[in-house]
Structure formats: C-alpha cells, structure tokens
Design a protein around this motif. Structure first.
Motif, PDB file in Angstrom:
ATOM      1  N   PRO A 298      39.493  15.662   7.785  1.00 52.00           N
ATOM      2  CA  PRO A 298      38.344  14.782   7.109  1.00 52.00           C
ATOM      3  C   PRO A 298      38.367  15.388   5.605  1.00 52.00           C
ATOM      4  CG  PRO A 298      37.307  16.585   8.445  1.00 52.00           C
ATOM      5  CD  PRO A 298      38.979  16.522   8.643  1.00 52.00           C
ATOM      6  N   PHE A 299      39.002  16.205   5.128  1.00 48.26           N
ATOM      7  CA  PHE A 299      38.788  16.636   3.609  1.00 48.26           C
ATOM      8  C   PHE A 299      39.644  15.933   2.828  1.00 48.26           C
ATOM      9  CE2 PHE A 299      36.406  20.051   5.537  1.00 48.26           C
ATOM     10  CZ  PHE A 299      35.654  20.729   4.773  1.00 48.26           C
ATOM     11  N   LEU A 366      40.955  22.776   4.616  1.00 51.68           N
ATOM     12  CA  LEU A 366      40.849  22.198   6.092  1.00 51.68           C
ATOM     13  C   LEU A 366      39.333  22.618   6.555  1.00 51.68           C
ATOM     14  CD1 LEU A 366      43.911  23.563   7.699  1.00 51.68           C
ATOM     15  CD2 LEU A 366      43.558  21.148   6.966  1.00 51.68           C
ATOM     16  N   LEU A 367      38.842  22.318   7.729  1.00 48.53           N
ATOM     17  CA  LEU A 367      37.803  22.424   8.262  1.00 48.53           C
ATOM     18  C   LEU A 367      37.395  24.024   8.481  1.00 48.53           C
ATOM     19  CD1 LEU A 367      34.991  21.280   9.232  1.00 48.53           C
ATOM     20  CD2 LEU A 367      36.021  21.358  11.702  1.00 48.53           C
ATOM     21  N   PRO A 406      46.922  19.923   8.627  1.00 48.16           N
ATOM     22  CA  PRO A 406      46.403  18.587   7.823  1.00 48.16           C
ATOM     23  C   PRO A 406      46.953  17.276   8.539  1.00 48.16           C
ATOM     24  CG  PRO A 406      48.431  20.344   6.950  1.00 48.16           C
ATOM     25  CD  PRO A 406      47.917  20.859   8.259  1.00 48.16           C
ATOM     26  N   THR A 407      46.552  16.337   7.839  1.00 49.67           N
ATOM     27  CA  THR A 407      46.556  14.825   8.615  1.00 49.67           C
ATOM     28  C   THR A 407      48.022  14.612   8.953  1.00 49.67           C
ATOM     29  OG1 THR A 407      44.527  13.954   7.611  1.00 49.67           O
ATOM     30  CG2 THR A 407      46.163  12.478   8.566  1.00 49.67           C
ATOM     31  N   ASP A 437      35.557   5.662   8.628  1.00 55.65           N
ATOM     32  CA  ASP A 437      35.991   6.245   7.196  1.00 55.65           C
ATOM     33  C   ASP A 437      37.036   5.911   6.830  1.00 55.65           C
ATOM     34  OD1 ASP A 437      35.326   8.083   4.986  1.00 55.65           O
ATOM     35  OD2 ASP A 437      36.975   9.384   6.018  1.00 55.65           O
ATOM     36  N   ALA A 438      38.406   6.152   7.690  1.00 54.67           N
ATOM     37  CA  ALA A 438      39.623   5.953   7.321  1.00 54.67           C
ATOM     38  C   ALA A 438      39.833   4.440   6.988  1.00 54.67           C
ATOM     39  CB  ALA A 438      40.831   6.293   8.372  1.00 54.67           C
ATOM     40  N   ILE A 439      39.361   3.624   8.025  1.00 50.49           N
ATOM     41  CA  ILE A 439      39.087   1.997   7.468  1.00 50.49           C
ATOM     42  C   ILE A 439      38.476   1.975   6.314  1.00 50.49           C
ATOM     43  CG2 ILE A 439      38.420  -0.297   8.514  1.00 50.49           C
ATOM     44  CD1 ILE A 439      38.856   1.159  11.432  1.00 50.49           C
ATOM     45  N   TRP A 440      37.303   2.306   5.921  1.00 47.83           N
ATOM     46  CA  TRP A 440      36.735   2.096   4.926  1.00 47.83           C
ATOM     47  C   TRP A 440      37.418   2.484   3.624  1.00 47.83           C
ATOM     48  CZ3 TRP A 440      33.354  -1.468   3.971  1.00 47.83           C
ATOM     49  CH2 TRP A 440      32.446  -1.237   2.651  1.00 47.83           C
ATOM     50  N   ARG A 441      38.072   3.469   3.738  1.00 49.82           N
ATOM     51  CA  ARG A 441      38.943   3.727   2.333  1.00 49.82           C
ATOM     52  C   ARG A 441      40.043   2.810   2.152  1.00 49.82           C
ATOM     53  NH1 ARG A 441      41.098   9.990   3.025  1.00 49.82           N
ATOM     54  NH2 ARG A 441      39.515  10.916   4.255  1.00 49.82           N
TER      55      ARG A 441
END
Length: 620
Positions: A298-299, A366-367, A406-407, A437-441
């Motif tokens: 998420p970062f 990372l978290l 990582p993603t 959040d990924a979609i909104w980006r």
C-alpha cells in the motif's frame, strides 16, 4: 407565354433561400429537413388510459397534434337521435327480410344508447377531435424509413393513419402550435374517450440513451424495452439493492458486459470470485488477493500524476484510512493519528522519498518498515508502541502474507477483476479498500481519461467500517469529475441505509435498481427511495430477474431482465447450472463447440509472482 417544365432530375436537392419551402404531393421540403403529415381516420373501439403515450414517446422527431372542438349539447343530442334511428331502422329491416343480425350495428346501437343517457344526465359531452402526425427527417431516405416505423406503430395501436396527399402544406401547418385545423379530418369523441387520450402517466422511461445506452430488459407493464444510459444522467453512479438470490450480480455482470461492447473500461471488486469466468471470456485481468505469493504494497506511489499534486501527502492520508480499517474500523484518536502521520512520513524519508517529485520513483517502503519506525521513532511514545502492536498480525502474524514484500503486479486492461475470495473474512474489508485505491489511481489519472465503470460487489463489507464508508463516499462524490461511474451492489440494505454516509451514497446515485426485498428491509428501502405501496408490493413479490429502476420521482419503471443464452452462461451464479456446465465440460461460449476451449491469450490470472511474469503482465 410558353412555360418550360424543368426535368425532375434537374431540380435542386437543397433549397437555396433560407425561408423557402418546396411543397410536394406528400412531402414538404424545409431548409434543413423533410417532413410528411398523416391524418388519423380510424380508431379502436375501446382504449385505455394514456393510449397515445407510445406516439408521444417515439424516439424520432414526430409531432403529434390533437385538435379538440366541443359540440353544443343540442346538436349532439340531435345527432345521437338520428344515429340511433338509423341503427334501429337497419336492425328492423334485417329482421323483416330474415337476414342475420349485424353484431357490429348492435354494438354501435348499445354504445349510442349509453352515450345518449350520459348526455341526458349531464355526465359528459361530445367533441370533434382531429389527430394528426407530422414526421420530420434530414433526408428523404431517412424520412421514408421513419414513415414506415411510425405507421407500423400506429397500426399496433389500431390507428389508421392516412397520408395528406396533395395537402402536405395544410398537414404541416395543422401540426404547428397555431390552434388551426386546416385538414378537418375529425371524429366524434365523448368525454371519457377524450380524457383517456391524455398521457398523464406513462410506464415507459423517457428516451435518454446515448452512445453507451444499455438494454436492461423489458418493461413489465408495457411492450417497450428499457434502455438506460448511466452516462447521460446527472451523475454516473448507481446503487443495486436486493436480497440474496434475487439476481443483483447477474444484472451487474450483464451491464458490465454490454458496456464493454461500448468501449467502457470496467473494474470490479469481487468478494466471491463470481466475475472470473466473465474476465476469462473477454480477455480481462483477474488479480486474486490472498492467493499464494501475491503481494500488495500500500506504500506504492502512483506512477502517473500531475506535477502540481502532492502525491506523498495523499498517500499518507490513504494509509491512515487503511490502517484504521486494519485495526477494526474504530476511528483513530487525535494523538494516534498524529503519531501515525509523522511515522508514515519518516518511513518514506528513510527510503529516500521526500516531497521532491524526483524521489517518487524510488522503491517504496513496506508495512514492516512502518512498524519499525513506530517502535524506534523518538517521541512516538505509548501511542506508537500500541499502533505497532496492533499492526503485528499484518507484519509477523497470520495476515502478513499479503503485505510481505513489494507489489507483484499492476493489473490493467479493459476489464480488471480484484478477487477477494482467498482472503480471510477479517481481511475482506481491507482487501476491498486496497482494490478501490488501485482502481482510483487509474480513474483519477489525468493523462488517461475515458469512460469507466467501477463495480463494488457486496459493498456492505466496506460500509460496516466507518473509514471504509468515508472512502467509498468520497469516491462516489468525485467519480463524475473523472468520467467514471460507481456501481454499489449490496444485499444488506441496513448497512447502507442506516448510516448518514450510506444515505449520501444513495443520494449521489442517479440510477437506482431495486430487486426483490426481504419483508424485514422493505420499510427502510421504501422510505429511502420514496416508494409507493404498489412498488413496495412489487418488490416483495418480484421473481428472480424482476427489478424496479428508479431515476428520480418521475422516472420509474418495473422491468424484467433479459439475457441471451451466451450471456446467461457467463453471468449466472446458480450452482446447479454451473455444475451442469462442469459435468458436460461446457466449451467457452465464444469458442466453437467442437474444440477444447483454450484460455484467451490476453487473459491474465495473477496467482504467482516472478520477474518474468510481472513484465509479461505489464506488457499486456
């Protein structure tokens, strides 16, 4: 003087003078249009309320003119007596000569008798009524096609529409709002029949379909179809409410599939992995959050952004929303929020990322780095230690797998499905927020504007979390500005309607689709959508696939959802049907039935991670 007749082929096809009109036998040519007029000479014996509504809602350019002239009472009574005398005389003559009875004449005599009785009692009057139609089109071929359609529609209403041959100009002027009947093709109506001609209400929605109009189904109270374009409304959002098994996911898949035909990009948050077959059929991308070795950081900062945007601050605020959802949805205290905000900024700084845009391309932390900062940052104190302890399950505990690295990929394409089935129930609200959040980006990227639809299935998973509900509300408010529509689907009406944020999401949805409701929820749904008693009863007794489309106080239509056999295979979630398809090894609906259907080459199902797979997915 000898006049020379110009050959028809040599006549100009367009008018040179802006105020000129060419009068033909059946058509009238205007400077920018061609029109033809018709007079209605035959009517059905019985009509219902609003029987002229199909003509008034015709999607083309059709002018309907109704001329009404009252007949004096004495004249009306005298004409009725003469009519009754003629009918009675004809009936007696037939009886004297042994001919069979004329049932049409007997019916006319009964009607005339009832009408005479009504006039005598003062319950009604007679009127001379003329009904005229003028059809407009840009060219003569288009006019011919429109004429055929209008005459077919009139025939379906048992109306006999005759062209105004050699009286085209009079027909056109009669249709203008001048109050002058230059044709005089009238018929006698009584008060009841005339009142039924006025369409005070209509079961059909107004025609608002544009480039992305979608067939929803067939109108349950008329013979028309329901075609709806969400992008032609005030906003592009929608809300779908239904009890389990009523067909809400089926309807949503149909709309998504038909919007894909129109070039609309669709992204779906799928809690139960119901959209994977649809994605496979159209060559979409399916990302399975919670599957083995799938990671989501998420970062990560968005790759595309405007130089004026403070991306780092926006990411820090989203992380606060995400972490509040991770911690059970309880809003953070002011001290905890301040501690978390400073720790997030410090974590980015430790990775070399500052407010300088030149640093935003560096690998994101990372978290686990945030937890390290919370436990080691000076001044964090007790609040930082408590936050780090609460985040431990996502770093070293049972929920660490999704954030442990990582993603793995950044899905993209015309259809993107975020499947949450592999996530534990306690993580689904977090997964929904990450997917949104990924979609909104992608939606908010100013360099890639296009029509998009964002589907949030089973939105109650997020609505029960206060921070998640706020995020969804902000998305509903801002989606229209980015040419996107938000479709919120839920079976738990209480979670959506019991909170102010849920009610605000409903208020910001121009299209509202209600399917069968449970008796326990009908009161809340009826009050929220201002339903009548009849509409509430319809939703309580609706069969699977029957819905009520609500688009404001005036635009409401009960409909039956229709789908082709191929669409049904792709959209169904009926376990019995799916078992039969698996048993018979049903081939892909878009493939020949005599071949084993391979997966489409451009379908990406992300369940594992590697550098090679990631590069291939991004290239697709």
């Amino acid at each position: 003087m000898k006049l020379r007749r110009r050959h028809r082929d040599h006549q100009p096809s367009t008018l040179t003078h802006p105020a000129s009109v060419r009068v033909g036998a059946r058509t009238l040519t205007l400077p920018d249009a061609v029109c033809a007029s018709f007079a209605v000479t035959g009517y059905p014996r019985e009509v219902g309320a609003g029987w002229l509504e199909p003509l008034l809602t015709y999607p083309g350019h059709l002018d309907v003119s109704l001329h009404i002239e009252p007949i004096p009472q004495q004249v009306a009574a005298m004409r009725l007596r003469r009519q009754l005398a003629r009918l009675e005389s004809a009936s007696r003559a037939d009886a004297q000569h042994g001919r069979l009875a004329d049932f049409a004449a007997e019916a006319a005599a009964d009607d005339a008798t009832e009408l005479a009785d009504s006039l005598a009692r003062g319950h009604g009057r007679l009127f001379k009524v003329g009904l005229y139609l003028t059809i407009n089109a840009a060219t003569e071929p288009e006019l011919a096609a429109e004429v055929e359609r209008v005459r077919a529609l009139a025939s379906s209403l048992l109306l006999n529409a005759q062209p105004t041959t050699f009286r085209a100009l009079q027909g056109w002027t009669t249709s203008l709002p001048l109050g002058v009947d230059n044709l005089g093709a009238t018929r006698t109506f009584d008060t009841t029949a005339l009142a039924a001609a006025f369409p005070f209400t209509s079961p059909d929605l107004p025609t608002t379909a544009g480039e992305t109009g979608v067939l929803y189904g067939l109108n349950a109270t008329s013979s028309g179809v329901v075609v709806w374009d969400r992008y032609a409304q005030d906003n592009h959002n929608s809300v779908v409410l239904a009890r389990s098994g009523a067909g809400k996911s089926f309807f949503t898949k149909l709309e998504a599939l038909r919007l894909l035909y129109q070039g609309v990009e669709v992204a779906v948050v799928d809690p139960e992995d119901e959209y994977a077959r649809l994605a496979r059929a159209v060559g979409g991308t399916c990302l399975r959050l919670g599957a083995s070795e799938v990671r989501w950081n998420p970062f990560d900062l968005p790759a595309s952004h405007s130089p004026r945007d403070d991306v780092l601050s926006r990411r820090a605020m989203f992380l606060q929303t995400l972490i509040a959802t991770m911690l059970g949805g309880t809003p953070l205290s002011a001290q905890a929020r301040a501690t978390l905000d400073s720790a997030i900024i410090a974590t980015y700084a430790a990775a070399g990322i500052t407010r300088d845009p030149a640093t935003w391309t560096r690998p994101a932390p990372l978290l686990t780095d945030l937890v390290t900062t919370l436990t080691g940052k000076k001044g964090a104190g007790q609040a930082g230690t408590e936050l780090a302890a609460q985040l431990a399950p996502y770093v070293t505990g049972s929920y660490r797998e999704l954030f442990d690295g990582p993603t793995t990929t950044h899905p993209a394409g015309h259809l993107t499905v975020f499947s949450l089935r592999d996530l534990p129930e306690e993580m689904k609200a977090v997964g929904t927020l990450l997917a949104l959040d990924a979609i909104w980006r992608r939606v908010a990227n100013p360099r890639n504007r296009k029509k998009r639809l964002v589907v949030v299935d089973e939105a109650w998973l997020l609505m029960k979390q206060p921070e998640g509900a706020r995020f969804l509300f902000r998305m509903a408010k801002a989606a229209r500005k980015h040419w996107a529509g938000l479709a919120v689907i839920t079976q738990d009406a209480a979670d959506l309607l019991s909170s102010e944020l849920g009610q605000a999401i409903v208020a910001n949805a121009a299209s509202q689709i209600l399917l069968r409701q449970a008796p326990q929820a009908i009161a809340a749904v009826g009050d929220a959508f201002d339903l009548t008693d009849g509409e509430r009863q319809f939703l309580l007794t609706a069969e699977r696939g029957e819905a009520l489309l609500v688009a404001g106080p005036a635009n409401r239509a009960a409909l039956t959802i229709v789908a082709s056999p191929t669409e049904t295979i792709l959209a169904t979630t009926d376990p019995k049907v799916l078992a039969e398809l698996d048993q018979h090894d049903q081939p892909h609906p878009f493939q020949p039935h005599d071949a084993q259907p391979p997966s489409p080459p451009d379908f990406t199902e992300i369940t594992t991670t590697s550098q090679t797979d990631n590069e291939e997915s991004e290239s697709q």
